[in-house]
Design a protein around this motif. Sequence first.
Motif, PDB file in Angstrom:
ATOM      1  N   SER A   1      56.281 -13.886 -46.296  1.00  0.00           N
ATOM      2  CA  SER A   1      56.282 -15.179 -45.008  1.00  0.00           C
ATOM      3  C   SER A   1      57.553 -14.906 -44.306  1.00  0.00           C
ATOM      4  CB  SER A   1      55.682 -16.703 -45.703  1.00  0.00           C
ATOM      5  OG  SER A   1      57.073 -17.042 -46.442  1.00  0.00           O
ATOM      6  N   LEU A   2      58.219 -14.624 -44.836  1.00  0.00           N
ATOM      7  CA  LEU A   2      59.838 -13.715 -44.123  1.00  0.00           C
ATOM      8  C   LEU A   2      59.194 -12.736 -43.403  1.00  0.00           C
ATOM      9  CD1 LEU A   2      62.332 -14.711 -47.368  1.00  0.00           C
ATOM     10  CD2 LEU A   2      62.302 -16.269 -44.441  1.00  0.00           C
ATOM     11  N   LEU A   3      59.088 -11.849 -43.858  1.00  0.00           N
ATOM     12  CA  LEU A   3      58.800 -10.728 -43.248  1.00  0.00           C
ATOM     13  C   LEU A   3      57.900 -10.548 -41.990  1.00  0.00           C
ATOM     14  CD1 LEU A   3      59.262  -8.094 -43.636  1.00  0.00           C
ATOM     15  CD2 LEU A   3      56.924  -7.925 -44.788  1.00  0.00           C
ATOM     16  N   ALA A   4      57.090 -11.791 -42.038  1.00  0.00           N
ATOM     17  CA  ALA A   4      56.562 -12.464 -41.190  1.00  0.00           C
ATOM     18  C   ALA A   4      57.352 -13.192 -39.673  1.00  0.00           C
ATOM     19  CB  ALA A   4      54.856 -13.604 -41.277  1.00  0.00           C
ATOM     20  N   LEU A   5      58.122 -13.535 -40.487  1.00  0.00           N
ATOM     21  CA  LEU A   5      59.116 -14.437 -39.848  1.00  0.00           C
ATOM     22  C   LEU A   5      60.277 -13.677 -39.385  1.00  0.00           C
ATOM     23  CD1 LEU A   5      59.139 -18.234 -41.368  1.00  0.00           C
ATOM     24  CD2 LEU A   5      57.961 -17.453 -39.458  1.00  0.00           C
ATOM     25  N   ALA A   6      60.798 -13.155 -39.809  1.00  0.00           N
ATOM     26  CA  ALA A   6      61.368 -12.370 -39.170  1.00  0.00           C
ATOM     27  C   ALA A   6      61.808 -11.727 -37.217  1.00  0.00           C
ATOM     28  CB  ALA A   6      61.814 -10.511 -40.221  1.00  0.00           C
ATOM     29  N   PRO A   7      62.509 -11.611 -36.635  1.00  0.00           N
ATOM     30  CA  PRO A   7      64.250 -11.701 -37.295  1.00  0.00           C
ATOM     31  C   PRO A   7      64.170 -13.363 -36.911  1.00  0.00           C
ATOM     32  CG  PRO A   7      64.059 -10.783 -34.866  1.00  0.00           C
ATOM     33  CD  PRO A   7      62.457 -11.485 -35.591  1.00  0.00           C
ATOM     34  N   SER A   8      63.723 -14.423 -37.505  1.00  0.00           N
ATOM     35  CA  SER A   8      63.949 -15.860 -37.249  1.00  0.00           C
ATOM     36  C   SER A   8      64.801 -15.885 -38.427  1.00  0.00           C
ATOM     37  CB  SER A   8      62.674 -16.628 -37.375  1.00  0.00           C
ATOM     38  OG  SER A   8      63.582 -18.579 -38.106  1.00  0.00           O
ATOM     39  N   SER A   9      65.676 -16.750 -38.636  1.00  0.00           N
ATOM     40  CA  SER A   9      66.856 -16.623 -39.383  1.00  0.00           C
ATOM     41  C   SER A   9      65.980 -18.097 -40.293  1.00  0.00           C
ATOM     42  CB  SER A   9      68.456 -17.515 -39.042  1.00  0.00           C
ATOM     43  OG  SER A   9      68.301 -18.870 -37.832  1.00  0.00           O
ATOM     44  N   ALA A  10      65.459 -18.855 -40.074  1.00  0.00           N
ATOM     45  CA  ALA A  10      64.477 -19.887 -40.625  1.00  0.00           C
ATOM     46  C   ALA A  10      63.682 -19.070 -42.492  1.00  0.00           C
ATOM     47  CB  ALA A  10      63.441 -20.927 -40.309  1.00  0.00           C
ATOM     48  N   LEU A  11      65.292 -20.407 -43.181  1.00  0.00           N
ATOM     49  CA  LEU A  11      64.984 -19.368 -44.675  1.00  0.00           C
ATOM     50  C   LEU A  11      63.718 -21.089 -45.418  1.00  0.00           C
ATOM     51  CD1 LEU A  11      68.149 -18.321 -45.382  1.00  0.00           C
ATOM     52  CD2 LEU A  11      66.600 -17.540 -45.188  1.00  0.00           C
ATOM     53  N   ALA A  12      63.078 -20.196 -46.680  1.00  0.00           N
ATOM     54  CA  ALA A  12      62.140 -21.347 -47.612  1.00  0.00           C
ATOM     55  C   ALA A  12      63.089 -21.718 -48.653  1.00  0.00           C
ATOM     56  CB  ALA A  12      61.030 -20.275 -47.625  1.00  0.00           C
ATOM     57  N   PHE A  13      63.101 -22.810 -48.947  1.00  0.00           N
ATOM     58  CA  PHE A  13      63.756 -22.988 -50.211  1.00  0.00           C
ATOM     59  C   PHE A  13      63.410 -22.131 -51.554  1.00  0.00           C
ATOM     60  CE2 PHE A  13      63.427 -25.979 -54.037  1.00  0.00           C
ATOM     61  CZ  PHE A  13      64.660 -26.600 -54.159  1.00  0.00           C
ATOM     62  N   GLY A  14      64.228 -21.765 -52.032  1.00  0.00           N
ATOM     63  CA  GLY A  14      64.610 -20.677 -52.835  1.00  0.00           C
ATOM     64  C   GLY A  14      65.404 -19.220 -52.522  1.00  0.00           C
ATOM     65  N   GLU A  15      65.020 -18.981 -51.738  1.00  0.00           N
ATOM     66  CA  GLU A  15      65.164 -18.126 -50.658  1.00  0.00           C
ATOM     67  C   GLU A  15      66.805 -17.924 -49.831  1.00  0.00           C
ATOM     68  OE1 GLU A  15      63.184 -15.761 -51.715  1.00  0.00           O
ATOM     69  OE2 GLU A  15      62.149 -17.556 -52.772  1.00  0.00           O
ATOM     70  N   GLU A  16      67.319 -19.392 -49.851  1.00  0.00           N
ATOM     71  CA  GLU A  16      68.733 -19.478 -49.085  1.00  0.00           C
ATOM     72  C   GLU A  16      69.641 -18.103 -50.257  1.00  0.00           C
ATOM     73  OE1 GLU A  16      70.414 -21.991 -46.072  1.00  0.00           O
ATOM     74  OE2 GLU A  16      69.577 -23.076 -48.590  1.00  0.00           O
ATOM     75  N   GLY A  17      69.370 -17.832 -51.641  1.00  0.00           N
ATOM     76  CA  GLY A  17      70.639 -17.314 -52.310  1.00  0.00           C
ATOM     77  C   GLY A  17      69.510 -16.497 -52.808  1.00  0.00           C
ATOM     78  N   ALA A  18      68.478 -15.877 -51.984  1.00  0.00           N
ATOM     79  CA  ALA A  18      67.643 -14.656 -52.210  1.00  0.00           C
ATOM     80  C   ALA A  18      69.362 -12.888 -52.083  1.00  0.00           C
ATOM     81  CB  ALA A  18      66.606 -14.609 -51.644  1.00  0.00           C
ATOM     82  N   PHE A  19      68.419 -12.561 -52.355  1.00  0.00           N
ATOM     83  CA  PHE A  19      69.319 -11.169 -52.515  1.00  0.00           C
ATOM     84  C   PHE A  19      69.266 -10.967 -50.764  1.00  0.00           C
ATOM     85  CE2 PHE A  19      69.136  -6.431 -51.472  1.00  0.00           C
ATOM     86  CZ  PHE A  19      70.751  -6.346 -51.976  1.00  0.00           C
ATOM     87  N   HIS A  20      70.053  -9.765 -49.872  1.00  0.00           N
ATOM     88  CA  HIS A  20      69.801  -9.513 -48.879  1.00  0.00           C
ATOM     89  C   HIS A  20      71.044  -9.005 -48.085  1.00  0.00           C
ATOM     90  CE1 HIS A  20      70.200 -11.035 -44.412  1.00  0.00           C
ATOM     91  NE2 HIS A  20      68.797 -10.436 -44.918  1.00  0.00           N
TER      92      HIS A  20
END
Lengths: 259, 738
Positions: free
Chosen positions: A11-30
């Motif tokens: 879902s993030l990939l689809a949202l990219a490059p939006s900066s909105a993050l989902a719960f659990g992904e804020e600390g994800a490797f980036h």
Amino acid sequence: MMRRRTLLASSLLALAPSSALAFGEEGAFHARLLGPLSGKRMSDESLKLLGSAMSRWSFELMERTSAPVRIATTVVSPESKELFDEPFIIWTGAEDPGTLSRLAARRLSEFFRLGGFMLVDDQAPETGAFRLGVERELEKVALPSPRIKLPPDHVLFKSFYLIPRPVGRVMGPSAVEASLGVAGSGVLFLRHDLLGALARRGDTWASPLEPDDPEQREYAIRFAINIAMYILCTDYKDDQVHAPYLMRRRTRSGPTRPR
Amino acid sequence: MTIFGQQFSSDLGGTWAALVALLVLGTFVLLGAEGRRRGRVPWAHIVTGALGALALALAVLRPSLVRQGVQSAPARVVVLVDASERMNLPATGSSRRADVQDRALEDLARVFPSARLEVLAYGDHANLEELEVARKGPPQIGNELGPALEKIPRGESGPPGAIVVLTDGRVSRGSSFGRAEDYVAAWPEVPIHSVRVADEPLRDRSIASVRMPDVVVAHEPFHVDLDVRCSGGVPCQAGPFQVRELLQGAPPIELYQGRVEPDPKDASMLKASFDITLDRSGPRIVEIALASDASDVVKDNDRRLLPVGVRRDRLRIMYVAGRATYDVRALRTFLKSDRSIDLVGFMILRTALDDVMAPPSELALIPFPVDELFSEHLPSFDAVVLQDIDAEEYGIRVHFSGLRDYVLRGGGLVLVGGPESFGAGGYAEGGLARVLPVQIPTGKKSFDLKPFVPRYTRVGREAPMLGALREMLGERLPEMAGANLVGAAAPSAYVLWEHPGLGPAGSSEKSGMPLLTLGDFGDGRSVALAVDATHKLRFGPEGALSGGRAHGALWEGILGWLMRDPRYEAARIYAPWPCISGRPFRIEVQPLPGVTEQVTMQVSELSATERAVGAIREGETRDGSLVSFVIPGPKPGGYASTVRFSSGPASRFVFACEAGGDAWADTRPDPGALKALSSASGGVSVAPSEIDRLPEPSGTKVITERTESPVLPDAAWAGAACFFLALHWIVRRRDGYL
């Protein structure tokens, strides 16, 4: 069944490059890319290839480990405060990177002081122009510690896979140099074009390997995963050695009462 | 009746009077010598000269006549009554020693009908008190007779006529009486009588002493020496004893079981030496109990309840994370950076669904030793931090009951949020709920994805554990991408951060879902953090604002509160005197500066049932800086008092109440010491039945009236001196001496 984190990553990939993050992904490797220095410019093609490499890196990490990832590519200016949003940044290139402004040098010093980690990946190690330029510019920055050559038993080589040496698009030197500090801060200097080994063009790998060992790309991926796990877990794998010792020590000096 | 008497006096001192008399005498000698030289006695010269010298001397001395009335006053007798807890021990039969004292006081009034009795109580306090005041006031463990004798006031008529001591002769805490002469030194002229309120030792076996440190280090064994005394003919045989740690809301922990053995050097003593270990930090109560003996007259002193402060040289933390994230990185880095923490960390780096594309031999992974960690090693940790780990998938859930007992027995638990935590991780079921500070819903939706910024609650603003964070960032907190859905806070919990746009799961409220919640459960504490991005206090806008220190400040507060670090408690709680069962026990609460809320206190027994005990709010200082609570008459046992500030921060105070305490460690009276004391001072030592033998001191003579008048006016003496001296001069001139 699609796993939760895969779903979130997609879902993030689809949202990219939006900066909105989902719960659990804020600390994800980036894997974030340090933007070109003043006076320099990154071509669209180059940016696209690097984006594909970083996405691949994240994808492989997601598929092989428990670590959640963010696949969207982000380019961060060394002069911007966004540098402090996350603890990992990649500085890569094939040519002399240009000159760090005083503000950028100050920001990078602060980045390391906070515990940030930088991967310096030379896309053209055969010329050494990028590496030498980076080394020159990092003289202006307060690095966590003096540069050292990491020993073969360093935790970087066992943070997930057991790997004997660094590997990238090119085999490069058998050791890597790094400036490592406390609190996870550090700079890792690669002369192996790691992102080159991970870059994709369409459905195929973007760059041939040198030498074209059939397993070289797999080892490059493993090395990339080890780097990611080292950034996320720092020296955790050294703890694994300590844990049984601590437990034995506890039992030995432990209470006399029945449990 | 007043008796009057008269005497002469002079307003000059005796030295001057003697000097004048010498001069007069000298004059007589000179006159005599002059007569002998002339061959005949010049009587006229001698008589006039002597009269002149005498008149001159009287003019100088100015004699006066003193008339005074003397009255005989009743003798002052000071009665020193031992008011220590020893006096609640049996004397003979069913009588307490204090009862014997009361009867002796009545008898003394009869035996000393003319004396003025001044009854003063002594114990281990600084001053002598009235007996009723002393008996209703704080319990007195010691009975310091020596200082009490020194503190007897001198009185207007001088020293007392006699001192009578009502005690059993055993001075403070079983120490030796010492030399009788030392006691007598305070009043060397005064007889000290003694009434021995107990003469015969009781048939008793008691814990005479327990030698162990007041403060110990968690997880480190410490040594205990136990002495048991046999008296009154009770058989001094080896016997079993047990040592336990009393817990709140959980059964006691068995620390040691052993036997006391006869002391080869003293046939009346039994001894044991052993090591025990306390694992939980903070104030703890250790119970040492001998096996019961039916023939024992005083059973209460077969058990001691001893407070022990448990500190840690190092904090041992088990840290388990379900995924490798930047939040895990930040927390692990914080824990690793603290040199006082022994960190045993496990991270799930690979799930069953991950395809590692390599054989196990090429992986640096080991199996997660969940059973070993959560069963064998769990008690050895001070705290357990579970971060975003699926309890079901990784086998933690089967250990929930053990984890619950671990918290109830004093362990610390932190549950950190994430997609695999709280409801999603299976924490809603399995018995852990009793020790979690929030309710966890069992519905399908276990987290919310709307970004938000947590907000402080009123309690959060006052909580000392968040003080350092608030000093750095004020009200500002980082934006979170979502939160675990949790229900309302547990009744004993309080919320420091809450959700501004979501109410507790299962409620109709539109905000206030607990995000950072703390709770006391049994002897332990737990924290629920329903977000997963506190790392932004290190990396992120808020992290940059604080130089990365805000993350450490938050977690230092969380762990510090979890481990009962006094810096993070909302109040300083203490007791001004030891707790003795049946006596009022006072607890004083001193809120930290800035904590202004209403204080309440709950007291419960340290036991599995946690029976509540009433505490009465006694009062507070005008500025609210000290609030007192009184427990009227607690029974023997361990207790925990929880002090709360309105809905907010709770602090705990653990104490033990004993019957008699140290004062009952040695029940034997010491009649020999009292006999020696009375003998050395010229007094009499008697049993209560022999009190008629005490000699009543004679009354004291007191001058009630005094008048003084001159024999002649001063001028008359001077005139007489002039006359006789002039006459003497004329006689001498007549006889041709001039």
